[in-house]
Design a protein around this motif. Structure first.
Motif, PDB file in Angstrom:
ATOM      1  N   PHE A 177      17.528  19.495  18.708  1.00  9.93           N
ATOM      2  CA  PHE A 177      18.714  18.944  19.349  1.00  9.93           C
ATOM      3  C   PHE A 177      18.487  18.921  20.839  1.00  9.93           C
ATOM      4  CE2 PHE A 177      20.790  22.522  21.438  1.00  9.93           C
ATOM      5  CZ  PHE A 177      20.107  23.600  20.890  1.00  9.93           C
ATOM      6  N   GLY A 178      19.286  18.138  21.508  1.00 11.28           N
ATOM      7  CA  GLY A 178      19.168  18.086  22.952  1.00 11.28           C
ATOM      8  C   GLY A 178      20.129  17.083  23.534  1.00 11.28           C
ATOM      9  N   GLY A 179      20.317  17.203  24.839  1.00 16.82           N
ATOM     10  CA  GLY A 179      21.243  16.329  25.526  1.00 16.82           C
ATOM     11  C   GLY A 179      20.528  15.456  26.523  1.00 16.82           C
ATOM     12  N   ILE A 180      21.314  14.878  27.404  1.00 13.05           N
ATOM     13  CA  ILE A 180      20.788  14.075  28.495  1.00 13.05           C
ATOM     14  C   ILE A 180      21.434  14.556  29.774  1.00 13.05           C
ATOM     15  CG2 ILE A 180      20.295  12.105  27.008  1.00 13.05           C
ATOM     16  CD1 ILE A 180      22.796  10.751  28.125  1.00 13.05           C
ATOM     17  N   LYS A 181      21.128  13.931  30.884  1.00 14.12           N
ATOM     18  CA  LYS A 181      21.612  14.338  32.199  1.00 14.12           C
ATOM     19  C   LYS A 181      21.182  15.784  32.441  1.00 14.12           C
ATOM     20  CE  LYS A 181      25.628  11.258  31.982  1.00 14.12           C
ATOM     21  NZ  LYS A 181      27.062  11.170  32.112  1.00 14.12           N
ATOM     22  N   GLU A 182      22.039  16.616  33.000  1.00 12.92           N
ATOM     23  CA  GLU A 182      21.689  18.011  33.281  1.00 12.92           C
ATOM     24  C   GLU A 182      21.603  18.851  32.005  1.00 12.92           C
ATOM     25  OE1 GLU A 182      20.775  19.364  36.279  1.00 12.92           O
ATOM     26  OE2 GLU A 182      20.827  17.282  36.934  1.00 12.92           O
ATOM     27  N   SER A 183      22.045  18.315  30.866  1.00 12.94           N
ATOM     28  CA  SER A 183      21.930  19.019  29.587  1.00 12.94           C
ATOM     29  C   SER A 183      20.624  18.707  28.898  1.00 12.94           C
ATOM     30  CB  SER A 183      23.069  18.611  28.651  1.00 12.94           C
ATOM     31  OG  SER A 183      24.297  18.991  29.183  1.00 12.94           O
ATOM     32  N   GLY A 184      19.818  17.826  29.448  1.00 11.07           N
ATOM     33  CA  GLY A 184      18.611  17.375  28.785  1.00 11.07           C
ATOM     34  C   GLY A 184      17.381  18.164  29.137  1.00 11.07           C
ATOM     35  N   ILE A 185      17.533  19.427  29.443  1.00 10.86           N
ATOM     36  CA  ILE A 185      16.403  20.244  29.865  1.00 10.86           C
ATOM     37  C   ILE A 185      16.090  21.241  28.762  1.00 10.86           C
ATOM     38  CG2 ILE A 185      15.589  21.894  31.594  1.00 10.86           C
ATOM     39  CD1 ILE A 185      17.652  20.558  33.506  1.00 10.86           C
ATOM     40  N   GLY A 186      14.819  21.336  28.362  1.00 13.60           N
ATOM     41  CA  GLY A 186      14.452  22.341  27.372  1.00 13.60           C
ATOM     42  C   GLY A 186      13.510  21.799  26.328  1.00 13.60           C
ATOM     43  N   GLU A 187      12.859  22.694  25.613  1.00 14.63           N
ATOM     44  CA  GLU A 187      11.860  22.330  24.615  1.00 14.63           C
ATOM     45  C   GLU A 187      12.463  21.516  23.483  1.00 14.63           C
ATOM     46  OE1 GLU A 187       8.315  21.681  23.042  1.00 14.63           O
ATOM     47  OE2 GLU A 187       8.660  22.691  24.942  1.00 14.63           O
ATOM     48  N   SER A 188      13.643  21.903  22.984  1.00 20.25           N
ATOM     49  CA  SER A 188      14.212  21.163  21.862  1.00 20.25           C
ATOM     50  C   SER A 188      14.516  19.730  22.265  1.00 20.25           C
ATOM     51  CB  SER A 188      15.470  21.853  21.337  1.00 20.25           C
ATOM     52  OG  SER A 188      16.444  21.938  22.349  1.00 20.25           O
ATOM     53  N   THR A 189      14.865  19.504  23.508  1.00 17.66           N
ATOM     54  CA  THR A 189      15.120  18.148  23.974  1.00 17.66           C
ATOM     55  C   THR A 189      13.834  17.339  23.975  1.00 17.66           C
ATOM     56  OG1 THR A 189      16.968  18.883  25.305  1.00 17.66           O
ATOM     57  CG2 THR A 189      15.997  16.778  25.898  1.00 17.66           C
ATOM     58  N   ARG A 190      12.738  17.928  24.418  1.00 16.92           N
ATOM     59  CA  ARG A 190      11.463  17.203  24.421  1.00 16.92           C
ATOM     60  C   ARG A 190      11.058  16.837  23.000  1.00 16.92           C
ATOM     61  NH1 ARG A 190      10.594  20.662  28.738  1.00 16.92           N
ATOM     62  NH2 ARG A 190       9.580  22.248  27.490  1.00 16.92           N
ATOM     63  N   VAL A 191      11.272  17.738  22.050  1.00 16.49           N
ATOM     64  CA  VAL A 191      10.948  17.439  20.662  1.00 16.49           C
ATOM     65  C   VAL A 191      11.824  16.302  20.162  1.00 16.49           C
ATOM     66  CG1 VAL A 191      10.999  18.334  18.299  1.00 16.49           C
ATOM     67  CG2 VAL A 191      10.130  19.772  20.156  1.00 16.49           C
ATOM     68  N   ALA A 192      13.118  16.364  20.450  1.00 13.23           N
ATOM     69  CA  ALA A 192      14.037  15.317  20.009  1.00 13.23           C
ATOM     70  C   ALA A 192      13.659  13.980  20.622  1.00 13.23           C
ATOM     71  CB  ALA A 192      15.474  15.685  20.380  1.00 13.23           C
ATOM     72  N   GLU A 193      13.244  13.967  21.887  1.00 11.46           N
ATOM     73  CA  GLU A 193      12.849  12.717  22.530  1.00 11.46           C
ATOM     74  C   GLU A 193      11.613  12.137  21.856  1.00 11.46           C
ATOM     75  OE1 GLU A 193      12.398  13.825  26.596  1.00 11.46           O
ATOM     76  OE2 GLU A 193      14.530  13.669  27.017  1.00 11.46           O
ATOM     77  N   CYS A 194      10.703  12.983  21.412  1.00  9.77           N
ATOM     78  CA  CYS A 194       9.482  12.506  20.775  1.00  9.77           C
ATOM     79  C   CYS A 194       9.769  11.841  19.438  1.00  9.77           C
ATOM     80  CB  CYS A 194       8.499  13.651  20.554  1.00  9.77           C
ATOM     81  SG  CYS A 194       7.796  14.291  22.083  1.00  9.77           S
ATOM     82  N   ILE A 195      10.769  12.324  18.720  1.00 10.64           N
ATOM     83  CA  ILE A 195      11.032  11.768  17.400  1.00 10.64           C
ATOM     84  C   ILE A 195      12.115  10.707  17.402  1.00 10.64           C
ATOM     85  CG2 ILE A 195      10.251  13.838  16.213  1.00 10.64           C
ATOM     86  CD1 ILE A 195      13.167  14.568  15.716  1.00 10.64           C
ATOM     87  N   SER A 196      12.809  10.515  18.523  1.00 14.77           N
ATOM     88  CA  SER A 196      13.868   9.505  18.568  1.00 14.77           C
ATOM     89  C   SER A 196      13.293   8.160  19.004  1.00 14.77           C
ATOM     90  CB  SER A 196      14.982   9.937  19.513  1.00 14.77           C
ATOM     91  OG  SER A 196      14.530   9.906  20.842  1.00 14.77           O
ATOM     92  N   SER A 197      14.003   7.129  18.677  1.00 13.20           N
ATOM     93  CA  SER A 197      13.570   5.786  19.046  1.00 13.20           C
ATOM     94  C   SER A 197      13.895   5.524  20.505  1.00 13.20           C
ATOM     95  CB  SER A 197      14.297   4.767  18.165  1.00 13.20           C
ATOM     96  OG  SER A 197      14.134   3.479  18.685  1.00 13.20           O
ATOM     97  N   GLU A 198      12.923   4.978  21.236  1.00 13.47           N
ATOM     98  CA  GLU A 198      13.163   4.646  22.634  1.00 13.47           C
ATOM     99  C   GLU A 198      14.129   3.480  22.762  1.00 13.47           C
ATOM    100  OE1 GLU A 198       8.673   5.697  23.993  1.00 13.47           O
ATOM    101  OE2 GLU A 198       9.819   4.321  25.227  1.00 13.47           O
ATOM    102  N   ALA A 199      14.320   2.724  21.703  1.00 20.78           N
ATOM    103  CA  ALA A 199      15.202   1.560  21.751  1.00 20.78           C
ATOM    104  C   ALA A 199      16.670   1.953  21.684  1.00 20.78           C
ATOM    105  CB  ALA A 199      14.877   0.618  20.594  1.00 20.78           C
ATOM    106  N   SER A 200      16.958   3.191  21.341  1.00 19.25           N
ATOM    107  CA  SER A 200      18.341   3.613  21.159  1.00 19.25           C
ATOM    108  C   SER A 200      18.701   4.722  22.129  1.00 19.25           C
ATOM    109  CB  SER A 200      18.546   4.117  19.730  1.00 19.25           C
ATOM    110  OG  SER A 200      19.833   4.639  19.563  1.00 19.25           O
ATOM    111  N   GLN A 201      19.851   4.571  22.775  1.00 18.52           N
ATOM    112  CA  GLN A 201      20.326   5.610  23.686  1.00 18.52           C
ATOM    113  C   GLN A 201      20.835   6.810  22.891  1.00 18.52           C
ATOM    114  OE1 GLN A 201      23.356   4.324  26.408  1.00 18.52           O
ATOM    115  NE2 GLN A 201      23.911   6.379  26.955  1.00 18.52           N
ATOM    116  N   VAL A 202      21.387   6.574  21.712  1.00 18.66           N
ATOM    117  CA  VAL A 202      21.945   7.644  20.899  1.00 18.66           C
ATOM    118  C   VAL A 202      20.828   8.242  20.055  1.00 18.66           C
ATOM    119  CG1 VAL A 202      23.610   8.221  19.112  1.00 18.66           C
ATOM    120  CG2 VAL A 202      24.173   6.486  20.813  1.00 18.66           C
TER     121      VAL A 202
END
Length: 179
Positions: free
Chosen positions: A144-169
């Protein structure tokens, strides 16, 4: 080790009269109280809760605030406590603007009977995770992870790797109920 031999166990278990567990530490209780007090000073009303539970541990009463003004701290900082701020709005566009007017963006939650609105609002919210018609978004085994100031941390990096770059959500969790 039994519950009687561990002096810190009260921090890890829910109060017998509560459906909610303790906050992570005393500073979290103080932050929840500060957010409630700030909102009330700016015109909000406490409908229920609003205080530290007087018992061992770091418990804060589940709280609902009404008529919370947009300038209240609770609208601009992450509380990480059982506090719900109710804010009046007229239009979908207005509430999306209010929700996005913050430097944080871990998760957003909303309820709607209109499936089209669920997708429009979910896509417009500037958050890492969206809960539509549910308050349960994640499990310990799901990144799980957030964006903006909530988007900091290992779980966010993992979520970014598996999420589609085409989608903001990154993730929308929706519970459907038959009426």
């Amino acid at each position: 080790m039994s519950a009687h031999s561990d002096p810190c166990l009260h921090r890890l278990t829910a109060h017998p009269r509560s459906t909610h567990g303790p906050l992570i530490h005393e500073r979290a209780v103080e932050k929840a109280a500060r957010h409630v007090n700030d909102a009330v000073q700016k015109g909000a009303q406490i409908l229920i809760g609003g205080r530290h539970i007087d018992s061992p541990g770091t418990f804060f009463a589940p709280t609902v605030l009404s008529d919370v003004p947009s300038g209240a701290l609770i609208n601009h900082e992450e509380t990480f406590g059982p506090v719900a701020a109710l804010i009046k709005f007229e239009t979908e566009e207005e509430v999306i603007k209010l929700a996005n007017d913050t430097e944080v963006g871990l998760a957003g939650y909303f309820f709607s009977r209109d499936v089209g609105r669920v997708w429009r609002v979910a896509e417009a919210l500037e958050v890492g995770m969206v809960g539509a018609n549910t308050g349960v978004l994640s499990q310990a085994v799901i990144p799980f992870g957030g964006i903006k100031e909530s988007g900091i941390g290992e779980s966010t990096r993992v979520a970014e790797c598996i999420s589609s770059e085409a989608s903001q959500v990154e993730k929308v969790v929706m519970e459907s109920r038959s009426t």
